[in-house]
Structure formats: structure tokens, C-alpha cells
Design a protein around this motif. Structure first.
Motif, PDB file in Angstrom:
ATOM      1  N   GLU A  99      -4.405 -19.804 -19.425  1.00  8.69           N
ATOM      2  CA  GLU A  99      -5.415 -19.381 -18.438  1.00  8.69           C
ATOM      3  C   GLU A  99      -6.794 -19.947 -18.792  1.00  8.69           C
ATOM      4  OE1 GLU A  99      -7.671 -15.938 -18.563  1.00  8.69           O
ATOM      5  OE2 GLU A  99      -6.453 -14.938 -20.088  1.00  8.69           O
ATOM      6  N   THR A 139      -9.915 -18.186 -17.504  1.00  8.20           N
ATOM      7  CA  THR A 139     -10.998 -17.189 -17.495  1.00  8.20           C
ATOM      8  C   THR A 139     -11.445 -16.877 -18.910  1.00  8.20           C
ATOM      9  OG1 THR A 139     -10.365 -16.168 -15.415  1.00  8.20           O
ATOM     10  CG2 THR A 139     -11.606 -14.802 -16.911  1.00  8.20           C
ATOM     11  N   ILE A 140     -10.477 -16.882 -19.808  1.00 10.56           N
ATOM     12  CA  ILE A 140     -10.820 -16.632 -21.210  1.00 10.56           C
ATOM     13  C   ILE A 140     -11.832 -17.675 -21.704  1.00 10.56           C
ATOM     14  CG2 ILE A 140      -8.804 -17.918 -22.004  1.00 10.56           C
ATOM     15  CD1 ILE A 140      -8.569 -16.124 -24.318  1.00 10.56           C
ATOM     16  N   GLY A 193     -14.601 -15.313 -21.156  1.00  8.56           N
ATOM     17  CA  GLY A 193     -14.133 -14.468 -22.259  1.00  8.56           C
ATOM     18  C   GLY A 193     -14.698 -14.864 -23.607  1.00  8.56           C
ATOM     19  N   LYS A 204     -14.996 -16.525 -11.727  1.00  7.56           N
ATOM     20  CA  LYS A 204     -13.732 -15.925 -12.170  1.00  7.56           C
ATOM     21  C   LYS A 204     -12.835 -15.772 -10.943  1.00  7.56           C
ATOM     22  CE  LYS A 204     -12.206 -11.459 -14.100  1.00  7.56           C
ATOM     23  NZ  LYS A 204     -12.665 -10.221 -14.780  1.00  7.56           N
ATOM     24  N   THR A 208      -7.749 -16.085 -13.751  1.00 10.78           N
ATOM     25  CA  THR A 208      -7.328 -14.928 -14.566  1.00 10.78           C
ATOM     26  C   THR A 208      -5.821 -15.031 -14.832  1.00 10.78           C
ATOM     27  OG1 THR A 208      -6.737 -13.659 -12.629  1.00 10.78           O
ATOM     28  CG2 THR A 208      -9.027 -13.455 -13.395  1.00 10.78           C
ATOM     29  N   VAL A 209      -5.317 -14.063 -15.545  1.00 11.26           N
ATOM     30  CA  VAL A 209      -3.867 -14.014 -15.779  1.00 11.26           C
ATOM     31  C   VAL A 209      -3.127 -14.011 -14.436  1.00 11.26           C
ATOM     32  CG1 VAL A 209      -1.981 -12.553 -16.624  1.00 11.26           C
ATOM     33  CG2 VAL A 209      -4.028 -12.901 -18.027  1.00 11.26           C
ATOM     34  N   GLY A 266      -5.171 -11.259 -23.988  1.00 11.57           N
ATOM     35  CA  GLY A 266      -4.790  -9.911 -23.563  1.00 11.57           C
ATOM     36  C   GLY A 266      -4.643  -9.846 -22.065  1.00 11.57           C
ATOM     37  N   HIS A 286      -8.234   0.456 -16.198  1.00 14.29           N
ATOM     38  CA  HIS A 286      -9.453   0.806 -16.934  1.00 14.29           C
ATOM     39  C   HIS A 286      -9.522   2.310 -17.186  1.00 14.29           C
ATOM     40  CE1 HIS A 286     -11.681  -3.074 -17.140  1.00 14.29           C
ATOM     41  NE2 HIS A 286     -10.707  -3.385 -16.308  1.00 14.29           N
ATOM     42  N   SER A 293      -6.484  -3.901 -12.993  1.00 17.05           N
ATOM     43  CA  SER A 293      -6.468  -5.357 -12.851  1.00 17.05           C
ATOM     44  C   SER A 293      -5.370  -5.820 -11.909  1.00 17.05           C
ATOM     45  CB  SER A 293      -6.243  -6.000 -14.224  1.00 17.05           C
ATOM     46  OG  SER A 293      -6.143  -7.397 -14.073  1.00 17.05           O
ATOM     47  N   ASP A 311      -3.830  -8.287 -12.437  1.00 12.50           N
ATOM     48  CA  ASP A 311      -2.796  -8.869 -13.312  1.00 12.50           C
ATOM     49  C   ASP A 311      -1.488  -8.075 -13.197  1.00 12.50           C
ATOM     50  OD1 ASP A 311      -4.797 -10.542 -14.182  1.00 12.50           O
ATOM     51  OD2 ASP A 311      -4.895  -9.743 -16.222  1.00 12.50           O
ATOM     52  N   LYS A 353      -6.416  -4.948 -24.068  1.00 17.64           N
ATOM     53  CA  LYS A 353      -7.527  -4.579 -24.927  1.00 17.64           C
ATOM     54  C   LYS A 353      -7.766  -3.076 -24.898  1.00 17.64           C
ATOM     55  CE  LYS A 353      -9.108  -8.253 -24.328  1.00 17.64           C
ATOM     56  NZ  LYS A 353      -9.592  -8.652 -23.058  1.00 17.64           N
ATOM     57  N   PHE A 404      -4.329  -5.583 -29.111  1.00 20.53           N
ATOM     58  CA  PHE A 404      -5.191  -6.759 -29.015  1.00 20.53           C
ATOM     59  C   PHE A 404      -5.904  -7.037 -30.337  1.00 20.53           C
ATOM     60  CE2 PHE A 404      -8.801  -9.368 -27.779  1.00 20.53           C
ATOM     61  CZ  PHE A 404      -8.157 -10.348 -27.065  1.00 20.53           C
ATOM     62  N   THR A 445     -14.702  -6.569 -17.469  1.00 19.69           N
ATOM     63  CA  THR A 445     -14.025  -7.171 -18.625  1.00 19.69           C
ATOM     64  C   THR A 445     -14.920  -8.184 -19.355  1.00 19.69           C
ATOM     65  OG1 THR A 445     -11.865  -6.742 -17.623  1.00 19.69           O
ATOM     66  CG2 THR A 445     -11.930  -8.385 -19.376  1.00 19.69           C
ATOM     67  N   LEU A 496     -16.207  -7.758 -23.322  1.00 17.39           N
ATOM     68  CA  LEU A 496     -15.841  -8.779 -24.319  1.00 17.39           C
ATOM     69  C   LEU A 496     -17.086  -9.335 -24.992  1.00 17.39           C
ATOM     70  CD1 LEU A 496     -13.073 -10.770 -22.425  1.00 17.39           C
ATOM     71  CD2 LEU A 496     -12.793  -9.242 -24.385  1.00 17.39           C
TER      72      LEU A 496
HETATM   73  N1  PSU Z   1      -8.239 -10.679 -22.066  1.00 26.63           N
HETATM   74  C1  PSU Z   1      -8.973 -11.398 -22.981  1.00 26.63           C
HETATM   75  N2  PSU Z   1      -9.917 -12.234 -22.544  1.00 26.63           N
HETATM   76  C2  PSU Z   1     -10.125 -12.413 -21.214  1.00 26.63           C
HETATM   77  C3  PSU Z   1      -9.318 -11.681 -20.267  1.00 26.63           C
HETATM   78  C4  PSU Z   1      -8.399 -10.830 -20.744  1.00 26.63           C
HETATM   79  O1  PSU Z   1      -8.777 -11.275 -24.173  1.00 26.63           O
HETATM   80  O2  PSU Z   1     -10.998 -13.194 -20.875  1.00 26.63           O
HETATM   81  C5  PSU Z   1      -9.436 -11.983 -18.804  1.00 26.63           C
HETATM   82  C6  PSU Z   1      -8.067 -12.483 -18.317  1.00 26.63           C
HETATM   83  O3  PSU Z   1      -8.285 -13.639 -17.534  1.00 26.63           O
HETATM   84  C7  PSU Z   1      -7.551 -11.348 -17.466  1.00 26.63           C
HETATM   85  C8  PSU Z   1      -8.842 -10.837 -16.915  1.00 26.63           C
HETATM   86  O4  PSU Z   1      -6.660 -11.761 -16.479  1.00 26.63           O
HETATM   87  O5  PSU Z   1      -9.725 -10.852 -18.031  1.00 26.63           O
HETATM   88  C9  PSU Z   1      -8.722  -9.465 -16.345  1.00 26.63           C
HETATM   89  O6  PSU Z   1      -9.875  -9.195 -15.616  1.00 26.63           O
HETATM   90  P1  PSU Z   1      -9.913  -7.925 -14.655  1.00 26.63           P
HETATM   91  O7  PSU Z   1      -9.913  -6.753 -15.585  1.00 26.63           O
HETATM   92  O8  PSU Z   1     -11.208  -8.069 -13.888  1.00 26.63           O
HETATM   93  O9  PSU Z   1      -8.719  -8.005 -13.782  1.00 26.63           O
END
Ligand code: PSU
Ligand code: MN
Length: 300
Positions: free
Chosen positions: A25, A27-28, A32, A86, A105-106, A125, A130, A140, A142, A159, A189, A263, A267
């Protein structure tokens, strides 16, 4: 209309030859990890996959096109361009229409990996439920994404900023199998153990590959989560972790951070307040997962 995926030669050739490929992915990278470390880490992750015998396919949207595998210049854009947003599944069409840059994202990465025919995906992760979800509804994308996409995600659990228990319940409801590597404990995590126990453990990548084959044979739809814990001596100090968690959640609440900013905010809070210690652990986690994902892809 044909799906407009852009593949690097390396990835296209590996897929055509039926060689192991691991999706990664983005987004990390963009949201991240801090600059300039993020770009270096992105390359390190790809290297780790290569050394473990598979082809890395980092996924991101560049100039409105979903790329499967990135050239170094594109990776640099995702790591450093301020316009990178993102992108979860719902954002994909919008960023494509605007010819923008997006870090997936994932959920969005799994979606694009599935389109490309890639079955194994490594990340740090997973997103999840939440802690305040009973009032904010923040869960999420995800999770529902993995309930329908045939992709196995190797992660270190979710996480601790999330509600781990609620996330595990949602994974059960969504019929997403969760197995841990070498233990029955669900990893946390940054921490080796989240305190939650799973029904299933696996010891080898070959076992995961066999589970994937059986799931396909029985047409149990959707993806699977392979939770890969860090060795105990590499985890974040649990006392430091507890303090950062309490302070980070309070800071997010006070500043009214919401939606997809939650998120990345937490982080960043961890990385800053731990003077980079959580960052080092985060990198170790991802590298660890990349290597195991490569082994699964090879076993397939
Ligand atoms: N976990 C990490 N680092 C990250 C993320 C998750 O250790 O950057 C990112 C991933 O891309 C995950 C996203 O899909 O955060 C989830 O974001 P949200 O909670 O907004 O769905
Ligand atoms: Mn959210």
C-alpha cells in the motif's frame, strides 16, 4: 470499458510468468511515515520483498491512473508531493476523474490488487473500529473491503489506537478469517501481543497458502488477515506505548480531528512524541510483514 491499470514491466512480467507478487500500500508512505524517511522506507520494503524472492507491486494513483508497481520517480511523487491525497475505495473514481495523485489505503490497495490478479498484500496495520465508534461510527473501510476482495493481507494486527476487541468482532461478522503466525495471540502492532487470543494459529507460509487454496475451492468469498507479531525484543516499550496512547487520543479529541485524518494524526503523534522510536518499530513491522507475504506468494 477496460480497467485503466498501469503496470510496471517488472510486475506485468512476474504475473504473466506466474511468479510470486506482493502488493504494497502507499498511504503508509504518504500519510503514515514522515519525510524524508518515508521514501527510503518505501524502497526498503520493496527490497525486502525482492530479497525474499517475490516481486513488489506498490500501488498508488499517479496522474489519475491506478499504478501497480511504481517507478522510482512515481514513488518519489507519492512520498513528497503535497497534493497526494489519501484514497480509499470511495475516493478512487474522484481522484481518477481529477487526474490527481492518491495514496491508497488497505481497502483501495486490496481493490486494485484484486483487479490486477494479485492475491497477497503486505502492510503495517489494518484499519479497524475506532475506540469511540459507538458515537462516531468510525470504522475503517478496510474491514468491509476485505469481506469481498480475494486478497490475503499480512499485517501486525491493528493499532492500539483502535478498539481491538470491536475490530475482531467485526472481522468475525464479516466472515474474514484471522490467523496469527506462530502464536494464538493477536498482535498489537507496536506490541507483540494485543492481549486478545485468536482461534487459529499458523506456523508456516505454506499453511497460509493451503488455507487460501481451500477457501477458493469452497468459494468462501473475500480476503483473509494474517497477523504477524513482532518478536518481543523488537516491540515498543509497553509503558511508553500506554502513555502515548492516552495522550494521543486526548490530543485528537481536543483538536476535533475526525474522518480520514484520525489515523494519520495519531501515527504522527506517536512518531513525534516517542522521538522516532515508534517510527523504527513501525518500519520493522512492515519489513517483517513484507518478508512473510513474499513467502506466502511463493508458496502459492
Ligand atoms: N496502519 C499503519 N499505517 C498506516 C495505516 C494503517 O500502520 O498508514 C493506514 C492504512 O493505509 C489503512 C488506513 O488502510 O491507515 C486506515 O485509515 P482509516 O482508519 O481512515 O480507514
Ligand atoms: Mn475512519
Amino acid at each position: 470499458m477496460k480497467t485503466p491499470l498501469q503496470m510496471t514491466k517488472e510486475v506485468a512480467q512476474a504475473l504473466a510468468d506466474n511468479r510470486p507478487v506482493v502488493a504494497l500500500e502507499s498511504t503508509i508512505i504518504s500519510h503514515g511515515l514522515p519525510r524524508p524517511r518515508n521514501f527510503e522506507v518505501a524502497l526498503e520494503i520493496e527490497d525486502a520483498v525482492r530479497r525474499a524472492g517475490a516481486t513488489p507491486a506498490t500501488i498508488a494513483v499517479v496522474d489519475g491512473v491506478a499504478n501497480v508497481g511504481l517507478e522510482e520517480k512515481q514513488l518519489d511523487t507519492i512520498a513528497n508531493d503535497n497534493s497526494v491525497v489519501k484514497v480509499s475505495i470511495r475516493d478512487l473514481g474522484i481522484v481518477a476523474a481529477r487526474r490527481g495523485h492518491g495514496a491508497t489505503t488497505v481497502a483501495a490497495t486490496a481493490h486494485i490488487a484484486a483487479l490486477a490478479g494479485i492475491r497477497v498484500f503486505a502492510t503495517g496495520g489494518l484499519g479497524g473500529v475506532h475506540r469511540d465508534a459507538n458515537s462516531t461510527f468510525d470504522e475503517s473501510a478496510d474491514l468491509p473491503a476485505l469481506s469481498s476482495l480475494p486478497v490475503t493481507v499480512v499485517c501486525a494486527g491493528v493499532k492500539s489506537i483502535l478498539d481491538v476487541s470491536a475490530t475482531l468482532e467485526r472481522l468475525e461478522t464479516l466472515s474474514i478469517p484471522v490467523v496469527s503466525v506462530g502464536t494464538n495471540k493477536f498482535p498489537g502492532f507496536y506490541l507483540t501481543d494485543s492481549g486478545y487470543t485468536l482461534d487459529w494459529k499458523v506456523d508456516t507460509a505454506a499453511e497460509v497458502a493451503e488455507i487460501m487454496r481451500q477457501r477458493a475451492a469452497y468459494q468462501t468469498k473475500g480476503g483473509m488477515v494474517v497477523a504477524n507479531p513482532l518478536p518481543q525484543d523488537e516491540q515498543l516499550d509497553p509503558v511508553l506505548h500506554e502513555r502515548l496512547l492516552t495522550e494521543g487520543l486526548r490530543a485528537a479529541h481536543l483538536r476535533g480531528i475526525r474522518g480520514k485524518d484520525v489515523t494519520p494524526f495519531l501515527l504522527d503523534f506517536f512518531h513525534r512524541e516517542s522521538q522516532g522510536k515508534s517510527l523504527d518499530v513501525n518500519v520493522t513491522v512492515v519489513l517483517n510483514n513484507a518478508v512473510f507475504a513474499a513467502a506466502i506468494a511463493a508458496a502459492l
